[in-house]
Design a protein around this motif. Structure first.
Motif, PDB file in Angstrom:
ATOM      1  N   SER A   3    -104.251  19.560  36.419  1.00 51.37           N
ATOM      2  CA  SER A   3    -105.172  20.909  36.451  1.00 51.37           C
ATOM      3  C   SER A   3    -106.272  20.300  37.449  1.00 51.37           C
ATOM      4  CB  SER A   3    -105.810  21.153  35.008  1.00 51.37           C
ATOM      5  OG  SER A   3    -104.699  21.645  34.231  1.00 51.37           O
ATOM      6  N   CYS A   4    -106.893  21.362  38.059  1.00 53.83           N
ATOM      7  CA  CYS A   4    -107.998  21.052  39.194  1.00 53.83           C
ATOM      8  C   CYS A   4    -108.903  21.901  39.062  1.00 53.83           C
ATOM      9  CB  CYS A   4    -107.398  20.853  40.445  1.00 53.83           C
ATOM     10  SG  CYS A   4    -108.898  20.818  41.763  1.00 53.83           S
ATOM     11  N   ALA A   5    -110.328  21.557  38.792  1.00 53.69           N
ATOM     12  CA  ALA A   5    -111.622  22.424  38.783  1.00 53.69           C
ATOM     13  C   ALA A   5    -112.369  22.208  39.966  1.00 53.69           C
ATOM     14  CB  ALA A   5    -112.406  22.475  37.413  1.00 53.69           C
ATOM     15  N   ALA A   6    -112.399  23.342  40.777  1.00 49.80           N
ATOM     16  CA  ALA A   6    -113.247  23.066  41.957  1.00 49.80           C
ATOM     17  C   ALA A   6    -114.573  24.087  41.832  1.00 49.80           C
ATOM     18  CB  ALA A   6    -112.392  23.774  43.254  1.00 49.80           C
ATOM     19  N   SER A   7    -115.439  23.399  42.003  1.00 47.94           N
ATOM     20  CA  SER A   7    -116.931  24.273  41.555  1.00 47.94           C
ATOM     21  C   SER A   7    -117.888  24.000  43.036  1.00 47.94           C
ATOM     22  CB  SER A   7    -117.581  23.976  40.363  1.00 47.94           C
ATOM     23  OG  SER A   7    -118.101  22.508  40.571  1.00 47.94           O
TER      24      SER A   7
ATOM     25  N   THR B 169    -109.493  27.448  37.639  1.00 45.90           N
ATOM     26  CA  THR B 169    -108.936  26.042  37.582  1.00 45.90           C
ATOM     27  C   THR B 169    -107.490  26.469  38.130  1.00 45.90           C
ATOM     28  OG1 THR B 169    -109.863  25.437  35.434  1.00 45.90           O
ATOM     29  CG2 THR B 169    -107.727  24.212  35.936  1.00 45.90           C
ATOM     30  N   VAL B 170    -107.071  25.510  38.955  1.00 46.24           N
ATOM     31  CA  VAL B 170    -105.891  25.671  39.584  1.00 46.24           C
ATOM     32  C   VAL B 170    -104.926  24.533  39.061  1.00 46.24           C
ATOM     33  CG1 VAL B 170    -104.650  25.178  41.722  1.00 46.24           C
ATOM     34  CG2 VAL B 170    -106.678  26.282  41.714  1.00 46.24           C
ATOM     35  N   HIS B 171    -103.884  24.972  38.507  1.00 48.20           N
ATOM     36  CA  HIS B 171    -102.515  24.015  38.203  1.00 48.20           C
ATOM     37  C   HIS B 171    -101.485  23.958  39.002  1.00 48.20           C
ATOM     38  CE1 HIS B 171    -104.741  24.767  34.126  1.00 48.20           C
ATOM     39  NE2 HIS B 171    -104.788  26.115  34.355  1.00 48.20           N
ATOM     40  N   LEU B 172    -100.885  22.567  38.710  1.00 50.68           N
ATOM     41  CA  LEU B 172     -99.822  22.310  39.383  1.00 50.68           C
ATOM     42  C   LEU B 172     -98.758  22.016  38.444  1.00 50.68           C
ATOM     43  CD1 LEU B 172     -98.324  21.898  42.304  1.00 50.68           C
ATOM     44  CD2 LEU B 172     -98.952  19.294  41.853  1.00 50.68           C
ATOM     45  N   GLN B 173     -97.602  22.859  38.055  1.00 57.66           N
ATOM     46  CA  GLN B 173     -96.766  22.745  37.164  1.00 57.66           C
ATOM     47  C   GLN B 173     -95.545  21.820  37.863  1.00 57.66           C
ATOM     48  OE1 GLN B 173     -96.579  23.520  33.859  1.00 57.66           O
ATOM     49  NE2 GLN B 173     -94.682  22.354  33.742  1.00 57.66           N
ATOM     50  N   MET B 174     -95.109  20.916  37.399  1.00 51.42           N
ATOM     51  CA  MET B 174     -94.233  20.002  37.946  1.00 51.42           C
ATOM     52  C   MET B 174     -93.084  19.863  36.786  1.00 51.42           C
ATOM     53  SD  MET B 174     -96.505  17.206  39.449  1.00 51.42           S
ATOM     54  CE  MET B 174     -97.137  16.398  38.165  1.00 51.42           C
ATOM     55  N   ASN B 175     -91.798  20.451  37.426  1.00 47.57           N
ATOM     56  CA  ASN B 175     -90.646  20.215  36.469  1.00 47.57           C
ATOM     57  C   ASN B 175     -89.694  19.487  37.008  1.00 47.57           C
ATOM     58  OD1 ASN B 175     -91.764  22.144  34.727  1.00 47.57           O
ATOM     59  ND2 ASN B 175     -91.160  23.937  35.852  1.00 47.57           N
ATOM     60  N   ASN B 176     -88.546  19.241  36.276  1.00 46.81           N
ATOM     61  CA  ASN B 176     -87.537  18.216  36.706  1.00 46.81           C
ATOM     62  C   ASN B 176     -88.078  17.327  37.513  1.00 46.81           C
ATOM     63  OD1 ASN B 176     -84.830  17.491  36.906  1.00 46.81           O
ATOM     64  ND2 ASN B 176     -84.483  18.856  39.143  1.00 46.81           N
ATOM     65  N   LEU B 177     -88.827  16.579  37.002  1.00 42.47           N
ATOM     66  CA  LEU B 177     -89.528  15.239  37.648  1.00 42.47           C
ATOM     67  C   LEU B 177     -88.569  14.201  38.047  1.00 42.47           C
ATOM     68  CD1 LEU B 177     -92.889  15.434  36.011  1.00 42.47           C
ATOM     69  CD2 LEU B 177     -92.400  15.487  38.487  1.00 42.47           C
ATOM     70  N   LYS B 178     -88.663  13.656  39.071  1.00 42.64           N
ATOM     71  CA  LYS B 178     -87.637  12.468  39.639  1.00 42.64           C
ATOM     72  C   LYS B 178     -88.718  11.151  39.734  1.00 42.64           C
ATOM     73  CE  LYS B 178     -85.023  16.021  42.023  1.00 42.64           C
ATOM     74  NZ  LYS B 178     -84.445  16.244  43.223  1.00 42.64           N
ATOM     75  N   PRO B 179     -88.028   9.933  39.724  1.00 40.94           N
ATOM     76  CA  PRO B 179     -88.787   8.732  40.066  1.00 40.94           C
ATOM     77  C   PRO B 179     -89.361   8.672  41.226  1.00 40.94           C
ATOM     78  CG  PRO B 179     -86.809   8.400  39.172  1.00 40.94           C
ATOM     79  CD  PRO B 179     -86.671   9.814  39.272  1.00 40.94           C
ATOM     80  N   GLU B 180     -88.887   9.397  42.548  1.00 35.29           N
ATOM     81  CA  GLU B 180     -89.825   9.554  43.814  1.00 35.29           C
ATOM     82  C   GLU B 180     -91.001  10.318  43.699  1.00 35.29           C
ATOM     83  OE1 GLU B 180     -86.397  10.175  42.867  1.00 35.29           O
ATOM     84  OE2 GLU B 180     -85.809  11.660  44.287  1.00 35.29           O
ATOM     85  N   ASP B 181     -91.141  11.148  42.671  1.00 34.10           N
ATOM     86  CA  ASP B 181     -92.475  11.930  42.545  1.00 34.10           C
ATOM     87  C   ASP B 181     -93.490  10.947  41.751  1.00 34.10           C
ATOM     88  OD1 ASP B 181     -90.221  14.402  41.111  1.00 34.10           O
ATOM     89  OD2 ASP B 181     -91.360  14.298  43.153  1.00 34.10           O
ATOM     90  N   THR B 182     -93.418   9.798  41.471  1.00 29.81           N
ATOM     91  CA  THR B 182     -94.332   9.005  41.135  1.00 29.81           C
ATOM     92  C   THR B 182     -95.557   8.597  42.251  1.00 29.81           C
ATOM     93  OG1 THR B 182     -92.535   7.853  39.660  1.00 29.81           O
ATOM     94  CG2 THR B 182     -94.741   6.406  40.413  1.00 29.81           C
ATOM     95  N   GLY B 183     -96.695   8.592  41.764  1.00 25.22           N
ATOM     96  CA  GLY B 183     -97.678   8.347  42.409  1.00 25.22           C
ATOM     97  C   GLY B 183     -98.932   8.839  42.162  1.00 25.22           C
ATOM     98  N   VAL B 184    -100.009   8.636  42.923  1.00 23.93           N
ATOM     99  CA  VAL B 184    -101.601   9.273  42.516  1.00 23.93           C
ATOM    100  C   VAL B 184    -101.360  10.796  43.157  1.00 23.93           C
ATOM    101  CG1 VAL B 184    -103.726   8.930  42.701  1.00 23.93           C
ATOM    102  CG2 VAL B 184    -102.349   7.073  42.687  1.00 23.93           C
ATOM    103  N   TYR B 185    -101.824  11.575  42.329  1.00 19.95           N
ATOM    104  CA  TYR B 185    -101.960  12.972  42.817  1.00 19.95           C
ATOM    105  C   TYR B 185    -103.279  13.445  42.918  1.00 19.95           C
ATOM    106  CZ  TYR B 185     -97.176  13.922  42.191  1.00 19.95           C
ATOM    107  OH  TYR B 185     -95.535  13.685  42.481  1.00 19.95           O
ATOM    108  N   TYR B 186    -103.646  13.972  43.835  1.00 17.64           N
ATOM    109  CA  TYR B 186    -104.949  14.271  44.131  1.00 17.64           C
ATOM    110  C   TYR B 186    -105.185  15.653  44.598  1.00 17.64           C
ATOM    111  CZ  TYR B 186    -105.675   9.375  45.822  1.00 17.64           C
ATOM    112  OH  TYR B 186    -105.592   7.988  45.763  1.00 17.64           O
ATOM    113  N   CYS B 187    -106.385  16.292  44.006  1.00 22.63           N
ATOM    114  CA  CYS B 187    -106.534  17.825  44.087  1.00 22.63           C
ATOM    115  C   CYS B 187    -107.889  17.750  45.351  1.00 22.63           C
ATOM    116  CB  CYS B 187    -107.087  18.269  43.194  1.00 22.63           C
ATOM    117  SG  CYS B 187    -107.602  20.161  43.372  1.00 22.63           S
ATOM    118  N   ALA B 188    -107.618  18.629  46.047  1.00 17.77           N
ATOM    119  CA  ALA B 188    -108.868  18.639  47.344  1.00 17.77           C
ATOM    120  C   ALA B 188    -109.057  20.406  47.481  1.00 17.77           C
ATOM    121  CB  ALA B 188    -108.252  18.254  48.671  1.00 17.77           C
TER     122      ALA B 188
END
Length: 132
Positions: A21-25, A78-97
């Motif tokens: 989730s991301c809250a931008a104000s 709020t903006v959401h990012l729903q991530m399904n069927n996750l894979k090991p290559e999806d590992t990382g730091v996720y940033y909202c901008a």
């Protein structure tokens, strides 16, 4: 003052799901865009998805479309990012901008782009780990 705050993330097994989730104000009216980006260890930051708050139009990285879905919760700004069927290559730091939407002189609004250079306001990042 613009603020971008992420929440969510964590650890999940391959095939699992997570929602960020991301809250931008601090933006006037709804003329802004929100993007999600991620950075895996040793790799460059890459764009994941974005949404234009004015009309809810979206854009996705081609390789992620179908597994990831971006959406907006109007009531909570709020903006959401729903991530399904996750894979090991999806590992990382996720940033909202977030940043102001580009509106041409004729009033046309350009689609949001998942290019990190177009965003001035960033959250602190949240870790996503996909591992068995």
């Amino acid at each position: 003052q613009v603020q971008v705050v992420e929440s969510g993330g964590g650890s999940v097994q391959p095939g699992g799901s997570l929602r960020l989730s991301c809250a931008a104000s601090g933006f006037a009216l709804d003329s802004y865009v929100v993007g999600w980006f991620r950075q895996a260890p040793g790799k460059e930051r890459e764009g994941v998805s974005c949404v234009a708050i004015s009309d809810n139009s979206t854009n996705y990285a081609a390789s992620l479309k179908g597994r990831f879905t971006i959406s907006r919760d109007n009531a909570k700004n709020t903006v959401h990012l729903q991530m399904n069927n996750l894979k090991p290559e999806d590992t990382g730091v996720y940033y909202c901008a977030a940043d102001w939407e580009t509106v041409l002189a004729n009033g046309r609004r350009l689609p949001c782009q998942i290019d990190a250079f177009l965003y001035d306001y960033w959250g602190q990042g949240t870790q996503v780990t996909v591992s068995s």
